[in-house]
Design a protein around this motif. Structure first.
Motif, PDB file in Angstrom:
ATOM      1  N   ASP A 160      -6.798  14.230  -9.360  1.00  0.00           N
ATOM      2  CA  ASP A 160      -7.878  13.288  -9.658  1.00  0.00           C
ATOM      3  C   ASP A 160      -9.226  14.002  -9.753  1.00  0.00           C
ATOM      4  OD1 ASP A 160      -7.424  13.701  -6.835  1.00  0.00           O
ATOM      5  OD2 ASP A 160      -8.953  12.181  -6.458  1.00  0.00           O
ATOM      6  N   ASP A 185       0.570   8.113  -7.980  1.00  0.00           N
ATOM      7  CA  ASP A 185       0.100   6.800  -7.525  1.00  0.00           C
ATOM      8  C   ASP A 185      -1.122   6.940  -6.618  1.00  0.00           C
ATOM      9  OD1 ASP A 185       2.148   5.675  -8.919  1.00  0.00           O
ATOM     10  OD2 ASP A 185       3.488   5.464  -7.200  1.00  0.00           O
ATOM     11  N   HIS A 186      -1.051   7.899  -5.710  1.00  0.00           N
ATOM     12  CA  HIS A 186      -2.171   8.102  -4.783  1.00  0.00           C
ATOM     13  C   HIS A 186      -3.413   8.612  -5.512  1.00  0.00           C
ATOM     14  CE1 HIS A 186      -4.399   9.227  -1.193  1.00  0.00           C
ATOM     15  NE2 HIS A 186      -4.579  10.427  -1.724  1.00  0.00           N
ATOM     16  N   LYS A 188      -4.210   8.235  -8.605  1.00  0.00           N
ATOM     17  CA  LYS A 188      -4.768   7.216  -9.494  1.00  0.00           C
ATOM     18  C   LYS A 188      -5.794   6.371  -8.746  1.00  0.00           C
ATOM     19  CE  LYS A 188      -0.985   6.530 -12.788  1.00  0.00           C
ATOM     20  NZ  LYS A 188       0.112   5.635 -13.220  1.00  0.00           N
ATOM     21  N   LYS A 189      -5.434   5.945  -7.540  1.00  0.00           N
ATOM     22  CA  LYS A 189      -6.359   5.150  -6.723  1.00  0.00           C
ATOM     23  C   LYS A 189      -7.603   5.958  -6.388  1.00  0.00           C
ATOM     24  CE  LYS A 189      -2.673   2.392  -4.578  1.00  0.00           C
ATOM     25  NZ  LYS A 189      -1.970   2.072  -3.301  1.00  0.00           N
ATOM     26  N   SER A 190      -7.390   7.199  -6.027  1.00  0.00           N
ATOM     27  CA  SER A 190      -8.510   8.062  -5.676  1.00  0.00           C
ATOM     28  C   SER A 190      -9.426   8.293  -6.872  1.00  0.00           C
ATOM     29  CB  SER A 190      -7.985   9.414  -5.160  1.00  0.00           C
ATOM     30  OG  SER A 190      -9.048  10.271  -4.838  1.00  0.00           O
ATOM     31  N   GLN A 193     -11.548   5.192  -7.605  1.00  0.00           N
ATOM     32  CA  GLN A 193     -12.612   5.058  -6.607  1.00  0.00           C
ATOM     33  C   GLN A 193     -13.757   6.027  -6.896  1.00  0.00           C
ATOM     34  OE1 GLN A 193     -10.472   5.711  -2.952  1.00  0.00           O
ATOM     35  NE2 GLN A 193      -9.701   3.601  -2.857  1.00  0.00           N
TER      36      GLN A 193
END
Length: 208
Positions: A160, A185-186, A188-190, A193
């Protein structure tokens, strides 16, 4: 060959050497055989066309069905292999050829998302050289780092941050798209944000 063209050629050849490739020798000259799935082949084609390397790098398909290719007849490749390897394995790395652009291309071409992890299959580096690569990578990229997984392949973390850096630095769109496809998946969220935080900071800055 101009200096910029030489650098682009070196970036590509080093990226392939450090990727899913093997060193071969034919008629006293070295070749690189490498695997590249169809979605990655588009990146290779766009890179070669963007920097007009068609007449400088000979890349031929071994078998269309197996997605294997060979780089041959390259004086630049011959120099790199002779300086970096014992003819079979990479035993030395020249940090002068390991730049941000080299690593980015390497990740885009050879990064694979497997079991929610990003790995790069590596065939030519000795164990000591892999640790050297990890050190150089972290020193150059700063925002990301490598690890060895149980199979001895390289695991890339903080994709990310690499994607965000690619967007901020206005790097080629195909590069950012390739990194986006590697987001777990992790990550993508990071990424979302951090992207939102960056937009908020830009809005605040615009108010002054």
């Amino acid at each position: 060959m101009s200096i910029p063209t030489l650098r682009m050629t070196e970036d590509l050849l080093v990226a392939i050497l450090l990727g899913d490739s093997t060193i071969q020798k034919k008629s006293a000259k070295h070749e690189l055989k490498f695997y590249l799935p169809p979605n990655k082949q588009k990146i290779l084609k766009m890179y070669i066309e963007k920097y007009k390397l068609q007449s400088l790098i000979c890349i031929e398909g071994v078998n269309v069905e197996t997605d294997f290719f060979i780089v041959s007849n390259s004086l630049v490749l011959e120099r790199i292999i002779r300086e970096w390897s014992d003819g079979t394995s990479v035993i030395f790395l020249d940090p002068r050829l390991l730049k941000n652009s080299t690593y980015m291309l390497w990740l885009c071409l050879f990064g694979r998302k497997v079991n929610n992890q990003v790995i790069i299959k590596q065939n030519t580096l000795t164990l000591d050289t892999k640790h050297t690569l990890i050190y150089f990578f972290e020193k150059t990229m700063r925002t990301s780092f490598l690890r060895l997984n149980a199979e001895g392949h390289l695991k890339v973390q903080a994709i990310d941050e690499l994607l965000l850096a690619s967007i901020i630095d206005n790097r080629p769109s195909y590069e950012s798209l390739a990194l986006h496809e590697l987001l777990t998946d992790h990550s993508k969220k990071s990424f979302l944000q951090k992207q939102e935080k960056m937009k908020e900071e830009m809005r605040e800055y615009a108010c002054f």
